[in-house]
Design a protein around this motif. Structure first.
Motif, PDB file in Angstrom:
ATOM      1  N   LEU A 146     -31.349  37.741  41.309  1.00 35.16           N
ATOM      2  CA  LEU A 146     -31.729  36.582  40.505  1.00 35.16           C
ATOM      3  C   LEU A 146     -31.346  36.760  39.039  1.00 35.16           C
ATOM      4  CD1 LEU A 146     -35.234  35.784  42.033  1.00 35.16           C
ATOM      5  CD2 LEU A 146     -33.148  34.417  42.269  1.00 35.16           C
ATOM      6  N   LEU A 147     -31.401  37.977  38.539  1.00 38.72           N
ATOM      7  CA  LEU A 147     -30.972  38.228  37.157  1.00 38.72           C
ATOM      8  C   LEU A 147     -29.485  37.981  37.000  1.00 38.72           C
ATOM      9  CD1 LEU A 147     -33.080  41.429  36.380  1.00 38.72           C
ATOM     10  CD2 LEU A 147     -33.426  39.132  35.438  1.00 38.72           C
ATOM     11  N   ASP A 148     -28.704  38.371  38.009  1.00 37.63           N
ATOM     12  CA  ASP A 148     -27.265  38.069  37.983  1.00 37.63           C
ATOM     13  C   ASP A 148     -27.047  36.560  37.986  1.00 37.63           C
ATOM     14  OD1 ASP A 148     -26.623  40.759  38.018  1.00 37.63           O
ATOM     15  OD2 ASP A 148     -26.294  40.829  40.188  1.00 37.63           O
ATOM     16  N   GLY A 149     -27.798  35.880  38.834  1.00 31.76           N
ATOM     17  CA  GLY A 149     -27.675  34.429  38.906  1.00 31.76           C
ATOM     18  C   GLY A 149     -28.112  33.748  37.624  1.00 31.76           C
ATOM     19  N   LEU A 150     -29.116  34.311  36.974  1.00 32.77           N
ATOM     20  CA  LEU A 150     -29.601  33.752  35.717  1.00 32.77           C
ATOM     21  C   LEU A 150     -28.517  33.841  34.649  1.00 32.77           C
ATOM     22  CD1 LEU A 150     -32.314  32.582  34.626  1.00 32.77           C
ATOM     23  CD2 LEU A 150     -32.841  34.890  33.808  1.00 32.77           C
ATOM     24  N   LEU A 164     -35.718  29.151  33.121  1.00 36.40           N
ATOM     25  CA  LEU A 164     -36.174  30.399  33.722  1.00 36.40           C
ATOM     26  C   LEU A 164     -37.088  30.148  34.909  1.00 36.40           C
ATOM     27  CD1 LEU A 164     -36.080  33.552  33.140  1.00 36.40           C
ATOM     28  CD2 LEU A 164     -38.350  33.239  32.169  1.00 36.40           C
ATOM     29  N   ARG A 165     -37.852  29.075  34.854  1.00 41.35           N
ATOM     30  CA  ARG A 165     -38.760  28.756  35.955  1.00 41.35           C
ATOM     31  C   ARG A 165     -37.977  28.474  37.236  1.00 41.35           C
ATOM     32  NH1 ARG A 165     -41.688  24.661  38.582  1.00 41.35           N
ATOM     33  NH2 ARG A 165     -43.948  25.042  38.692  1.00 41.35           N
ATOM     34  N   GLU A 166     -36.997  27.606  37.138  1.00 42.47           N
ATOM     35  CA  GLU A 166     -36.235  27.200  38.313  1.00 42.47           C
ATOM     36  C   GLU A 166     -35.339  28.312  38.829  1.00 42.47           C
ATOM     37  OE1 GLU A 166     -32.822  23.871  39.545  1.00 42.47           O
ATOM     38  OE2 GLU A 166     -33.830  23.767  37.602  1.00 42.47           O
TER      39      GLU A 166
END
Length: 432
Positions: A146-150, A164-166
């Motif tokens: 998820l950090l990579d995706g963020l 950040l929520r979604e």
């Protein structure tokens, strides 16, 4: 007939001895909003237990003070079973009432005594310390992805701002709880949408009924699939337990347990992560305390639970007889909200600086934000672990992360049950 001096004195004495009129009930805002200003006013006025008006003009009460709430949650004469909800039993609560599902869903949160112990024992096996520890590598892997995706999502925007929520706070606990239950990825988005409607206190009656029916149908289909293709997951274990002597589980209880586990298993942690990020961005000294080793990520999680509880007012409990809590009578059959967000900032318990976020806080009683007594949150160890891993990973990967809009402009979640924001736009790095 004229009064004698004696009768006049008696009347005056009786008038002087009459108790002061009760303050007007606190009207709960169905749209949610930030609870802390209203909580502070009520507590400052000495209303640790207060009358409230629930959506639909339904009368109820809320327990706000820390010690009052701890006392109330421990009372044996306080029940969770909606059979003790007088207005509901008298037919004065419509099925489309926004809080109807909370009050009536069959499962641990609406059971008492032997029924509660039976249902809780079936789910407890999935949340033991050993089982939660075994989930850590999976949680760390999901967090890293998820950090990579963020980072990728932020790179795709023109201004580097991402919700950040979604993109992080929601998919982490949702994917973990769905994996624990054996729910396919394809169902996750719809499950969150429907559970979000279940916890909404502003939803219209027709929409509330439709959401509840769709959620029950979806969970029934998931259970049927697990029955046909069992695996090493909680849903399969619950279905197997239904066939065992002494641990029988009705179909309604199975679906109710799945519903409660999914809602509680991700909504609370989602709010916890978001609230912690907002607190740390607002006070960089607190973040520095963690980085310097003066506090840990576990300290951040506990202080966030106290200072900005992910659940603001949790429905419902019902006295089975008239009871007195901190000098206030709560009549039998009254629906009572547990005011966790208020109790966390009660100055009588947490000191004159109770409204200050301080990750180095060491004194004072433990917060009640995960409950107290027989109904203490089963998923507390998992929620704590997920939040610690999420926050450590997030601020290690993006140490300069900050809110992209002022705190006051963040839209609030439309519920007085959950305490969070509906969006959390952040900038992962300062503008170049």
């Amino acid at each position: 007939m004229s009064q004698t001096p004696e009768s006049s004195r008696t009347t005056a004495s009786a008038s002087a001895a009459a108790p002061p009129p009760l303050p007007p009930p606190h009207r709960m805002d169905p749209g949610g909003g930030c609870p802390h200003a209203a909580n502070a006013r009520l507590l400052a006025a000495g209303r640790s237990v207060t009358e409230v008006v629930l959506p639909g003009e339904v009368p109820g009460m809320a327990v706000l003070g820390h010690e009052a709430l701890k006392d109330f949650l421990s009372r044996p004469e306080v029940a969770k079973d909606p059979r003790h909800f007088t207005a509901l039993q008298e037919g004065r609560i419509p099925k489309g009432w926004p809080l109807h599902t909370f009050a009536t869903v069959p499962g641990m949160t609406t059971a008492d005594g032997d029924d509660h112990r039976r249902l809780r024992s079936l789910v407890t096996k999935a949340f033991t310390g050993r089982r939660v520890a075994a989930l850590r590598p999976g949680v760390e892997k999901v967090t890293a992805g998820l950090l990579d995706g963020l980072a990728a999502a932020a790179a795709d925007t023109g201004d580097g701002v991402v919700d950040l929520r979604e993109n992080f706070a929601l998919p982490l606990p949702l994917s973990v709880i769905c994996a624990l239950l054996g729910v396919a990825d394809a169902h996750q988005e719809r499950l969150h949408h429907l559970s979000n409607q279940v916890v909404s206190t502003v939803i219209a009656p027709k929409e509330a009924i439709a959401a509840n029916q769709e959620l029950v149908a979806l969970l029934s289909a998931i259970a049927a699939d697990r029955a046909e293709h069992p695996g090493d997951d909680l849903t399969s274990a619950l279905i197997a337990a239904r066939e065992e002597d002494g641990d029988r589980l009705s179909q309604r209880e199975l679906i109710g347990t799945l519903l409660l586990t999914i809602v509680a298993g991700h909504e609370t942690t989602l709010n916890l992560i978001g609230n912690a990020v907002r607190a740390l961005c607002a006070d960089r000294e607190q973040l520095a305390a963690v980085r310097s080793g003066r506090a840990s990520w576990a300290d951040v999680v506990e202080e966030t639970l106290r200072w900005d509880s992910p659940v603001s007012y949790f429905p419902f409990r019902y006295p089975t007889e008239d009871i007195t809590v901190d000098g206030t009578v709560i009549p039998r059959g009254t629906p009572v909200l547990a005011g966790y967000s208020a109790a966390g900032r009660d100055r009588a318990a947490h000191g004159p600086d109770a409204d200050r976020f301080d990750v180095t806080r060491a004194d004072g009683p433990r917060h009640l934000s995960l409950g107290h007594g027989a109904h203490y949150c089963l998923g507390a160890p998992l929620a704590r672990m997920e939040a610690e891993i999420a926050l450590a990973g997030l601020f290690t990967r993006f140490p300069e992360l900050d809110l992209a809009v002022p705190e006051a402009e963040l839209p609030r979640h439309a519920s007085f049950v959950g305490n969070s924001v509906g969006e959390l736009p952040v900038r992962l790095r300062p503008r170049p």
